[in-house]
Design a protein around this motif. Structure first.
Motif, PDB file in Angstrom:
ATOM      1  N   LEU A 101     -65.068 -72.301 -59.201  1.00  0.00           N
ATOM      2  CA  LEU A 101     -64.539 -73.603 -58.797  1.00  0.00           C
ATOM      3  C   LEU A 101     -64.919 -74.678 -59.819  1.00  0.00           C
ATOM      4  N   GLU A 102     -66.173 -74.669 -60.272  1.00  0.00           N
ATOM      5  CA  GLU A 102     -66.590 -75.645 -61.277  1.00  0.00           C
ATOM      6  C   GLU A 102     -65.806 -75.462 -62.570  1.00  0.00           C
ATOM      7  N   GLU A 103     -65.591 -74.198 -62.967  1.00  0.00           N
ATOM      8  CA  GLU A 103     -64.829 -73.938 -64.183  1.00  0.00           C
ATOM      9  C   GLU A 103     -63.377 -74.380 -64.037  1.00  0.00           C
ATOM     10  N   ALA A 104     -62.809 -74.197 -62.852  1.00  0.00           N
ATOM     11  CA  ALA A 104     -61.422 -74.608 -62.634  1.00  0.00           C
ATOM     12  C   ALA A 104     -61.273 -76.125 -62.721  1.00  0.00           C
ATOM     13  N   TYR A 105     -62.190 -76.842 -62.095  1.00  0.00           N
ATOM     14  CA  TYR A 105     -62.121 -78.305 -62.168  1.00  0.00           C
ATOM     15  C   TYR A 105     -62.391 -78.790 -63.589  1.00  0.00           C
ATOM     16  N   GLY A 106     -63.380 -78.183 -64.264  1.00  0.00           N
ATOM     17  CA  GLY A 106     -63.657 -78.580 -65.634  1.00  0.00           C
ATOM     18  C   GLY A 106     -62.470 -78.326 -66.556  1.00  0.00           C
ATOM     19  N   GLY A 107     -61.792 -77.182 -66.369  1.00  0.00           N
ATOM     20  CA  GLY A 107     -60.625 -76.896 -67.194  1.00  0.00           C
ATOM     21  C   GLY A 107     -59.475 -77.855 -66.945  1.00  0.00           C
ATOM     22  N   LEU A 108     -59.232 -78.197 -65.669  1.00  0.00           N
ATOM     23  CA  LEU A 108     -58.143 -79.118 -65.356  1.00  0.00           C
ATOM     24  C   LEU A 108     -58.435 -80.517 -65.893  1.00  0.00           C
ATOM     25  N   VAL A 109     -59.669 -80.990 -65.728  1.00  0.00           N
ATOM     26  CA  VAL A 109     -60.016 -82.318 -66.225  1.00  0.00           C
ATOM     27  C   VAL A 109     -59.932 -82.351 -67.753  1.00  0.00           C
ATOM     28  N   GLY A 110     -60.347 -81.264 -68.407  1.00  0.00           N
ATOM     29  CA  GLY A 110     -60.196 -81.203 -69.858  1.00  0.00           C
ATOM     30  C   GLY A 110     -58.742 -81.246 -70.286  1.00  0.00           C
ATOM     31  N   ALA A 111     -57.864 -80.543 -69.541  1.00  0.00           N
ATOM     32  CA  ALA A 111     -56.433 -80.581 -69.861  1.00  0.00           C
ATOM     33  C   ALA A 111     -55.864 -81.976 -69.645  1.00  0.00           C
ATOM     34  N   LEU A 112     -56.312 -82.661 -68.598  1.00  0.00           N
ATOM     35  CA  LEU A 112     -55.866 -84.039 -68.375  1.00  0.00           C
ATOM     36  C   LEU A 112     -56.309 -84.945 -69.525  1.00  0.00           C
ATOM     37  N   ALA A 113     -57.548 -84.796 -69.966  1.00  0.00           N
ATOM     38  CA  ALA A 113     -58.045 -85.636 -71.057  1.00  0.00           C
ATOM     39  C   ALA A 113     -57.282 -85.378 -72.344  1.00  0.00           C
ATOM     40  N   ARG A 114     -56.911 -84.126 -72.577  1.00  0.00           N
ATOM     41  CA  ARG A 114     -56.184 -83.814 -73.817  1.00  0.00           C
ATOM     42  C   ARG A 114     -54.747 -84.326 -73.802  1.00  0.00           C
ATOM     43  N   ALA A 259     -69.679 -80.977 -63.310  1.00  0.00           N
ATOM     44  CA  ALA A 259     -68.732 -80.162 -64.064  1.00  0.00           C
ATOM     45  C   ALA A 259     -67.673 -81.013 -64.757  1.00  0.00           C
ATOM     46  N   VAL A 260     -67.262 -82.111 -64.125  1.00  0.00           N
ATOM     47  CA  VAL A 260     -66.181 -82.924 -64.694  1.00  0.00           C
ATOM     48  C   VAL A 260     -66.704 -84.156 -65.425  1.00  0.00           C
ATOM     49  N   ALA A 261     -67.986 -84.499 -65.226  1.00  0.00           N
ATOM     50  CA  ALA A 261     -68.517 -85.735 -65.816  1.00  0.00           C
ATOM     51  C   ALA A 261     -68.433 -85.767 -67.338  1.00  0.00           C
ATOM     52  N   PRO A 262     -68.765 -84.687 -68.071  1.00  0.00           N
ATOM     53  CA  PRO A 262     -68.687 -84.790 -69.543  1.00  0.00           C
ATOM     54  C   PRO A 262     -67.306 -85.163 -70.061  1.00  0.00           C
ATOM     55  N   TRP A 263     -66.269 -84.495 -69.545  1.00  0.00           N
ATOM     56  CA  TRP A 263     -64.912 -84.816 -70.000  1.00  0.00           C
ATOM     57  C   TRP A 263     -64.521 -86.230 -69.606  1.00  0.00           C
ATOM     58  N   CYS A 264     -64.864 -86.632 -68.382  1.00  0.00           N
ATOM     59  CA  CYS A 264     -64.519 -87.986 -67.932  1.00  0.00           C
ATOM     60  C   CYS A 264     -65.221 -89.040 -68.787  1.00  0.00           C
ATOM     61  N   CYS A 265     -66.487 -88.812 -69.115  1.00  0.00           N
ATOM     62  CA  CYS A 265     -67.233 -89.791 -69.905  1.00  0.00           C
ATOM     63  C   CYS A 265     -66.664 -89.888 -71.314  1.00  0.00           C
ATOM     64  N   VAL A 266     -66.400 -88.750 -71.947  1.00  0.00           N
ATOM     65  CA  VAL A 266     -65.853 -88.767 -73.297  1.00  0.00           C
ATOM     66  C   VAL A 266     -64.497 -89.461 -73.310  1.00  0.00           C
ATOM     67  N   PHE A 267     -63.663 -89.185 -72.312  1.00  0.00           N
ATOM     68  CA  PHE A 267     -62.343 -89.817 -72.255  1.00  0.00           C
ATOM     69  C   PHE A 267     -62.474 -91.324 -72.058  1.00  0.00           C
ATOM     70  N   ALA A 268     -63.353 -91.741 -71.148  1.00  0.00           N
ATOM     71  CA  ALA A 268     -63.512 -93.171 -70.877  1.00  0.00           C
ATOM     72  C   ALA A 268     -64.027 -93.912 -72.119  1.00  0.00           C
ATOM     73  N   VAL A 269     -65.028 -93.346 -72.783  1.00  0.00           N
ATOM     74  CA  VAL A 269     -65.591 -94.007 -73.962  1.00  0.00           C
ATOM     75  C   VAL A 269     -64.567 -94.061 -75.091  1.00  0.00           C
ATOM     76  N   THR A 270     -63.766 -93.005 -75.220  1.00  0.00           N
ATOM     77  CA  THR A 270     -62.733 -92.999 -76.258  1.00  0.00           C
ATOM     78  C   THR A 270     -61.746 -94.131 -76.065  1.00  0.00           C
ATOM     79  N   HIS A 271     -61.384 -94.395 -74.824  1.00  0.00           N
ATOM     80  CA  HIS A 271     -60.292 -95.327 -74.558  1.00  0.00           C
ATOM     81  C   HIS A 271     -60.750 -96.732 -74.176  1.00  0.00           C
ATOM     82  N   PHE A 272     -62.068 -97.001 -74.133  1.00  0.00           N
ATOM     83  CA  PHE A 272     -62.429 -98.419 -74.016  1.00  0.00           C
ATOM     84  C   PHE A 272     -62.898 -98.990 -75.354  1.00  0.00           C
TER      85      PHE A 272
END
Length: 607
Positions: A101-114, A259-272
């Motif tokens: 489940l953690e891997e599935a959410y991490g993969g989806l959030v990574g795909a959203l960020a990309r 599981a999703v925090a790293p991708w969310c943080c990288v995406f947020a920092v990139t776009h602010f």
């Protein structure tokens, strides 16, 4: 849009008829529908996002992201945050359900960020024209909205779980997630360390069982309520690992946030960041996403997000704390996970292909302080050196700032280990030959702290110490003085003059080795006007004062030359059209230097 309609739009199963035995479905508690396992749904959505990105269809991608946001908003949390329990019959470990489940959410959030990733730069310049970023801002808005929706549901579900289990939330806005850090409940099992003492009191890592003790594996001795594996014990109560409504093992919301925090943080920092790939609206949305992430994980601010609370005290220290403090979950830092996301783009061959990666890395590093920085030093130091070694001054300055932050926030012993400090010194020393004033300024400041790691300052050695041998302090001061003498650029003269007093004070009596160069620099800089603030003259007068106080026995032969220079300075300051405050400060410092000269050679100066 209802859940059944969303799943139908995704071409996924959602019906009221019994499923085939080889593909069991899960019942939805609100509506009686049979839903596919959430891991399957997340995996298929990830593939759809990747396919839409490969087809470069902005409309398809934006529509799909909007539907994913609706799924996060309308899906039942028991279904969204529960793993597929049918795998347990196949003999798989219960923890596998959690990791899937953690891997599935991490993969989806990574795909959203990309979906809103920056296009790569094929040259070593690291920058693209503004036209290359068209459409990035528009795609970043729905991605921020979808990720914020997911984090909002995770935060709400976390607080509901905390209320149901009677856990105390961590510090921070919205409360922390209710995951046990070192031994979490996995599919109904309580890991080692979750023992419950007599009377049902809970130490960190375990569930409260009235009158009983929880042993590894989730079993409870007589008097408890939880059976093996989290199954219903006597009295028909639901074990801690089973979610209501017929779903599989309930995932800890805190673990999904991690599981999703790293991708969310990288995406947020990139776009602010303020750049060609952002707009005011996208920066605002990215800021809201970062706030949602902090709230979902119970972090107070970005440094707390990266570093967490550290480790729990053990033994007597933990038992000596109040009961409510012992029961509080300490937040875990996300620095390691964020570096995992950035690592593929931080090597020497790829870091220049994305303009934002250096900004995200530097933002992350500059938020982390000791002692949390040391464990990640092998991963933080190489990218900082890569940046500092670049030919572009802005990248070089960014790298030097990162190196300086590492030097200040890392124990000296760790920097000296593996000769790291010497490598840093050599990388910084060569920048003293540049003519970029801002770069020289940050390098001189960094070297001042790094030299303390490499050696004791000459000023700290007492009279009983061994003879003072030339050291790295001498090398830096000698090169600075050599560059100062012929320098005619005003910006560089300001930088050198501002940094010189600290180096003179650090040298102590060892400055006598450089008195001839210091004398030439003082005479040359005091003769040249620097209106209207007179930064150079004031800084050089400070250098002269420190030199006279430290090396006064060697001043007898230099008094006449220095005295004539100071008298000319007084005459020039009285006739110059300077602000009154600057003129007064200049004349006071010059008069003070003349008094010091009189003390050094009382028979040569008459006041």
């Amino acid at each position: 849009m209802e859940l059944s309609s969303l799943l139908h739009h995704f071409h996924l199963s959602c019906s009221s008829s019994p499923p085939p035995p080889e593909r069991p479905l899960l019942s939805h508690p609100h509506g009686g529908h049979l839903c596919p396992p959430i891991t399957d749904v997340l995996g298929q959505l990830q593939q759809k996002l990747i396919g839409a990105a490969e087809r470069a269809s902005d409309l398809e991608t934006t529509t799909l992201i909007g539907h994913i946001e609706q799924l996060f908003k309308t899906g039942d949390p028991h279904w969204l945050f529960s793993a597929d329990s049918t795998n347990q019959s196949a003999g798989l470990q219960k923890s596998r359900c959690w990791s899937d489940l953690e891997e599935a959410y991490g993969g989806l959030v990574g795909a959203l960020a990309r979906c809103a990733a920056l296009p790569p730069c094929e040259t070593d310049s690291g920058s693209l024209p503004a036209s290359a970023y068209e459409g990035i801002q528009a795609r970043a808005l729905p991605v921020c909205s979808a990720l914020s929706a997911l984090l909002g549901r995770l935060g709400d579900w976390d607080r509901c779980t905390a209320d149901r289990l009677g856990c105390t939330g961590g510090e921070g806005e919205g409360g922390a997630a209710t995951e046990a850090e070192e031994s979490r409940v996995v599919g109904g099992e309580t890991g080692t360390g979750g023992e419950t003492g007599p009377g049902g009191k809970t130490v960190p890592g375990g569930e409260t069982v009235p009158g009983g003790e929880t042993v590894p594996g989730g079993e409870t001795v007589p008097g408890g309520e939880t059976g093996p594996g989290g199954e219903n014990g006597p009295g028909g109560e639901t074990g801690p690992g089973q979610s209501p409504g017929g779903f599989g093992p309930q995932a800890s919301p805190g673990s999904l946030v991690f599981a999703v925090a790293p991708w969310c943080c990288v995406f947020a920092v990139t776009h602010f960041q303020v750049g060609a790939w952002t707009s005011p609206s996208s920066r605002e949305a990215a800021g809201h996403l970062l706030v949602a992430l902090l709230r979902a994980g119970g972090w107070r601010d970005p440094p707390h997000l990266l570093m967490g609370d550290g480790r729990e005290e053990e033994g007597e220290q933990a038992r000596g704390r109040p009961e409510e403090e012992r029961g509080r979950r300490r937040s875990r830092g996300m620095l390691g996970g964020i570096l995992d996301v950035l690592q593929p783009e931080l090597n020497k061959d790829t870091w220049q292909r994305c303009e934002a990666v250096k900004l995200v890395f530097s933002w992350t590093l500059l938020q982390v302080t000791r002692p949390s920085l040391s464990p990640h030093l092998p991963r933080l130091l190489p990218p900082s050196l890569l940046l500092s070694d670049h030919y572009r001054p802005d990248n070089c300055m960014l790298g030097v700032r990162c190196v300086h932050h590492i030097v200040v926030n890392t124990p000296a012993a760790e920097l000296r280990q593996f000769n790291r400090a010497e490598v840093l010194y050599q990388a910084l020393f060569k920048h003293l030959y540049t003519t970029e004033a801002p770069l020289v300024q940050v390098v001189l400041s960094c070297l001042l702290d790094l030299l303390l790691v490499l050696e004791k300052p000459p000023s700290s050695l007492g009279p009983s110490s061994s003879p003072r041998r030339p050291c790295r302090h001498d090398d830096v001061l000698r090169l600075v003085l050599t560059h100062m003498e012929p320098e005619n650029k005003v910006a560089l003269r300001h930088v050198y003059a501002s940094a010189l007093p600290q180096y003179i004070e650090r040298m102590g009596i060892a400055v006598c080795r450089h008195l001839r160069r210091v004398e030439r620099v003082v005479l040359g800089y005091l003769e040249v006007r620097d209106p209207p603030e007179e930064h150079c003259r004031l800084a050089i007068l400070e250098v002269l004062e420190k030199t006279l106080l430290i090396a006064w026995p060697r001043m007898d032969s230099r008094v006449s030359v220095l005295l004539r220079c100071l008298l000319r300075l007084l005459l020039d300051a009285s006739d110059s059209p300077l602000p009154d405050a600057v003129r007064q400060q200049l004349m006071n410092r010059a008069a003070h230097s003349i008094k010091l000269l009189d003390r050094c050679a009382p028979l040569q100066v008459t006041i």
